[in-house]
Enzyme design. Structure first.
Site, PDB file in Angstrom:
ATOM      1  N   GLU A 168       0.791  -1.235   0.000  1.00 36.93           N
ATOM      2  CA  GLU A 168       0.000   0.000   0.000  1.00 36.93           C
ATOM      3  C   GLU A 168       0.824   1.287   0.000  1.00 36.93           C
ATOM      4  OE1 GLU A 168      -2.922  -0.243   3.171  1.00 36.93           O
ATOM      5  OE2 GLU A 168      -3.962  -1.904   2.172  1.00 36.93           O
TER       6      GLU A 168
ATOM      7  N   HIS B  73     -10.062 -16.190   5.452  1.00 35.66           N
ATOM      8  CA  HIS B  73     -10.193 -17.346   4.567  1.00 35.66           C
ATOM      9  C   HIS B  73     -11.388 -17.281   3.626  1.00 35.66           C
ATOM     10  CE1 HIS B  73      -6.821 -19.650   6.143  1.00 35.66           C
ATOM     11  NE2 HIS B  73      -7.142 -19.151   7.322  1.00 35.66           N
TER      12      HIS B  73
ATOM     13  N   ARG C  64       1.758   1.372   5.175  1.00 31.60           N
ATOM     14  CA  ARG C  64       1.442   2.468   4.254  1.00 31.60           C
ATOM     15  C   ARG C  64       2.606   3.417   4.012  1.00 31.60           C
ATOM     16  NH1 ARG C  64      -3.035   1.805   7.373  1.00 31.60           N
ATOM     17  NH2 ARG C  64      -4.415   0.355   6.338  1.00 31.60           N
TER      18      ARG C  64
ATOM     19  N   TRP D 216      -8.188   4.555   2.252  1.00 27.68           N
ATOM     20  CA  TRP D 216      -6.810   5.026   2.476  1.00 27.68           C
ATOM     21  C   TRP D 216      -6.073   5.351   1.188  1.00 27.68           C
ATOM     22  CZ3 TRP D 216      -3.239   2.390  -0.158  1.00 27.68           C
ATOM     23  CH2 TRP D 216      -3.587   1.099  -0.562  1.00 27.68           C
TER      24      TRP D 216
ATOM     25  N   MET E 210      -0.152 -18.171   9.892  1.00 27.53           N
ATOM     26  CA  MET E 210      -1.430 -18.598  10.482  1.00 27.53           C
ATOM     27  C   MET E 210      -1.331 -18.461  12.007  1.00 27.53           C
ATOM     28  SD  MET E 210      -4.454 -19.879  10.551  1.00 27.53           S
ATOM     29  CE  MET E 210      -5.387 -20.535  11.943  1.00 27.53           C
TER      30      MET E 210
ATOM     31  N   ASP F 177     -18.155   3.507  11.212  1.00 31.47           N
ATOM     32  CA  ASP F 177     -16.775   3.298  10.788  1.00 31.47           C
ATOM     33  C   ASP F 177     -16.283   4.438   9.896  1.00 31.47           C
ATOM     34  OD1 ASP F 177     -14.288   2.146  10.515  1.00 31.47           O
ATOM     35  OD2 ASP F 177     -14.902   0.579   9.124  1.00 31.47           O
TER      36      ASP F 177
ATOM     37  N   GLY G  59      -6.036  -0.658  14.883  1.00 32.28           N
ATOM     38  CA  GLY G  59      -6.710  -1.594  15.788  1.00 32.28           C
ATOM     39  C   GLY G  59      -8.101  -1.129  16.172  1.00 32.28           C
TER      40      GLY G  59
END
Ligand code: CA
Length: 705
Positions: A85, A631, A137, A411, A670, A322, A198
């Site tokens: 990014e 996933h 970023r 963004w 993972m 959001d 976060g």
């Protein structure tokens, strides 16, 4: 004669002083008087416009733009390629940029040859704490040093010449909370500032400033208050606390994290920071009595010398959707009503384009640059949005809202072009059903938004009464040219929008897409002049620079991240291998190498065991909550770059519990889930996956016969 010798000596001394400047030397003088050949900050220079005056590539010759080189910036931790990014910085022919987890690359910008690489040692479990991939970023380069924030929270200062670590600071205040860093550092005066991410997980946002040279902590600015019972860290927090219910759900941290591109005006000595969304989203669980909840979704002007707030502007009081204001901050000096103004611009998620006086914070204008139904307009007297029926709390019933939680713009950098006077925005209009759960409980390391994601796009089921025409549920995307002075659309290129950040030059606009193209448009009309197929999804904004008289355009290509429409089926990432790389183009360049096509994986035969049907419902719920974000879904509809869990091999079935509860695949990226899931939970998820695998296997077998 003596005088001449003296002057000659002085001259030679000045020259040699200049030559003695270390590699990667950027300072305020260079940043404010950028030579066109360089790209010195994420946005090019101190104005952060994502614009370059270079104009060797023109409307006429752009048809000859082609591949110059590429650099493999693939995964450095784990075996799944991750999203890229950042906008590369180029100074004196060297390119510096960052990748997944907080890796840093230094390259010869003419050839793409690697000079050095910095690989942070990050515990892959931090990947669990990201909403939108383990991305980064960008970096800051300053006076021979490179600054990077690693995913696990360290601000690291590197020697720009060789990548060696000069110092490293732990920027996290509480490692039991799901903080991460994905944002770029910002240099301001004698400090370097870093925020964190976060907001979806329940953390309390803040930014911290460190001395550029020594790394000594100088100040910390908390963005939202903590429990008032514990007192206030600053007068700003005492002021902000008045806009919160004293009985707020303080354990949730409240969010407000600063994870976007900031800016610094050296003349005004002001540092501009955009702040993020709330946790949880529904204010009735967060701050039950309501309130503006400062400094969520705000633009802050901070004095970098002491960390004190100079002014603030909140874009979305009492934020519940959001609607971050972490989108890239662009500075410009323009005439408005025949008066020269120093302005700051942002197109935050909430759909309004804000023009502020960057000296005083005064709101000059705000108009919706995309479809907006939660507010009718922004009242210029009060500076507040005027809410509609759709913009009321979704407490008693679900509400149809546009923009969706991903915003009218996220963004990906927008660009201001001082030559055309236009801002170019990767815009999208996506409606969403906002529906929360009936109760709320904070849990560690998981999404604590309390939003019912499963119902996000179920319009007919949830909000049939609110749909007035078919258009209310349509989604659209565009490359939008916006006039910030008149606050009106200049032009709109409908299919140019998918995902990529923007860079512009006097006559051209450059944008990559998730569909794998790198496009060049006419800056005045929007006409697409050139389209290069790369086979790689592009989210980042491009950079341009010149070496030995030749102009290059470079972009980081590589896909991943939920806020970037990652689950849309037109993403090229579902057809070609996600070859994460930096690609550079120049006039007369060649064919861009295309990555190999993805080959469909056959479903292996499931283990021969009887499925415990009584666990399937629980398994499905747990999968949706914990696994889906990475996933995705199953079978032919598997829209994720992470493994399709309905295609587990016999070996994976054998160690399924150990993967989730002991983290035995953490080196692959993972994460360990032992702090969230019990053995019974894991068993339920496993049974649910077995059911999916059995069905897929049968279907594939039948299709073959
Ligand atoms: Ca968010």
């Amino acid at each position: 004669m003596r005088k001449i010798v003296y002057h000659l000596l002085l001259f030679v001394t000045i020259i040699s002083c200049k030559e003695e400047k270390p590699i990667g030397w950027i300072d305020n003088e260079r940043l404010t008087h950028r030579e066109a050949k360089d790209w010195l900050s994420l946005g090019g220079d101190h104005m952060m416009q994502h614009y370059s005056p270079l104009n060797q590539i023109t409307k006429k010759n752009v048809k000859d733009l082609g591949y110059a080189w590429e650099y493999d910036a693939s995964t450095i931790i784990g075996n799944v390629p991750r999203g890229l990014e950042a906008t590369p910085i180029v100074v004196d022919g060297i390119m510096y940029t960052s990748g997944a987890w907080g890796a840093v690359y230094a390259l010869d910008a003419k050839t793409g040859n690697q000079l050095w690489i910095y690989k942070p040692q990050v515990d892959a479990s931090y990947g669990r704490r990201t909403c939108c991939d383990v991305v980064n970023r960008g970096i800051a380069v300053w006076e021979g040093k490179v600054y990077i924030g690693t995913l696990d929270g360290y601000l690291v200062c590197l020697n720009a010449e060789n990548g060696s670590v000069l110092w490293s600071k732990d920027t996290f205040t509480d490692r039991t909370k799901a903080y991460t860093i994905t944002s770029p550092p910002q240099v301001a005066g004698s400090i370097v500032m870093i925020g964190n991410s976060g907001g979806e997980y329940g953390v309390r946002g803040y930014v911290t400033a460190y001395d550029l040279k020594s790394g000594e902590e100088k100040w910390r600015f908390w963005i939202v208050p903590g429990d008032p019972a514990n007192g206030y860290e600053s007068e700003e927090m005492e002021m902000a606390a008045k806009t919160w219910d004293p009985n707020s759900h303080w354990q949730s941290g409240m969010g407000g994290t600063a994870w976007g591109e900031s800016a610094y005006d050296p003349e005004l000595n002001l540092l501009y920071v955009g702040t993020g969304n709330s946790t949880p989203y529904p204010i009735w669980f967060r701050s039950p009595a309501g309130g503006d909840n400062l400094f969520l979704s705000s633009i802050l002007a901070i004095n970098p010398d002491n960390g004190k707030l100079v002014w603030h502007y909140q874009t979305t009081p009492g934020e519940i959707w959001d609607y971050t204001a972490t989108q890239n901050i662009v500075l410009a000096d323009v005439d408005i009503n025949a008066k020269p103004r120093k302005i700051l611009m942002m197109a935050p998620k909430n759909g309004f384009f804000y023009v502020l006086d960057r000296v005083s914070g005064e709101l000059i204008s705000a108009e919706n640059y995309t479809k907006v139904n939660w507010a009718s307009h922004v009242d210029l007297k009060t500076g507040r949005p005027v809410l509609t029926e759709n913009g009321q709390w979704y407490k008693d019933k679900p509400r149809l809202v546009v923009p969706y939680l991903g915003g009218g713009h996220v963004w990906q950098p927008m660009s201001f072009n001082p030559t055309t006077g236009l801002v170019y925005i990767p815009e999208r209009a996506v409606p969403q059903v906002f529906k929360s759960f009936d109760t709320y409980q904070w849990l560690p390391d998981v999404d604590n938004t309390n939003l019912d994601y499963g119902n996000m796009f179920k319009f007919k089921k949830n909000v049939a009464d609110q749909i007035k025409s078919a258009e209310d549920t349509l989604r659209s995307e565009s490359l939008l040219a916006w006039n910030p002075v008149t606050q009106k659309v200049a032009w709109k290129f409908p299919d140019g929008g998918p995902d990529g950040g923007i860079m512009s030059t006097p006559d051209l606009v450059f944008q990559g897409t998730r569909t794998g193209y790198f496009n060049v448009h006419d800056a005045r009309t929007g006409e697409k002049l050139k389209s290069i197929f790369t086979g790689t999804g592009i989210m980042a904004g491009a950079t341009t620079y010149s070496i030995d008289g030749e102009q290059y355009v470079a972009v980081m290509a590589g896909y991943g991240g939920a806020e970037t429409s990652a689950y849309l089926p037109d993403g090229v990432v579902f057809q070609y291998e996600n070859k994460t790389r930096i690609i550079a183009f120049k006039l007369g360049g060649g064919e861009t190498p295309i990555p190999p096509k993805k080959t469909p994986i056959e479903t292996p035969a499931p283990p021969d065991t009887k499925i415990k049907t009584e666990l399937l419902a629980k398994g499905a719920t747990l999968y949706d909550f914990y696994c889906f974000i990475c996933h995705g879904n199953f079978g032919g509809k598997h829209l994720s770059q992470h493994p399709d869990l309905s295609k587990l091999t016999p070996a994976k079935h054998m160690v399924f519990n150990d993967i989730l509860l002991k983290g035995i695949l953490s080196q692959n990226g993972m994460a360990n889930f032992s702090n969230s899931l019990s053995e019974e939970d894991v068993e339920a998820i496993h049974q649910y996956l077995l059911k999916q695998q059995t069905e897929s296997y049968k279907k594939e077998k039948a299709a073959k016969q």
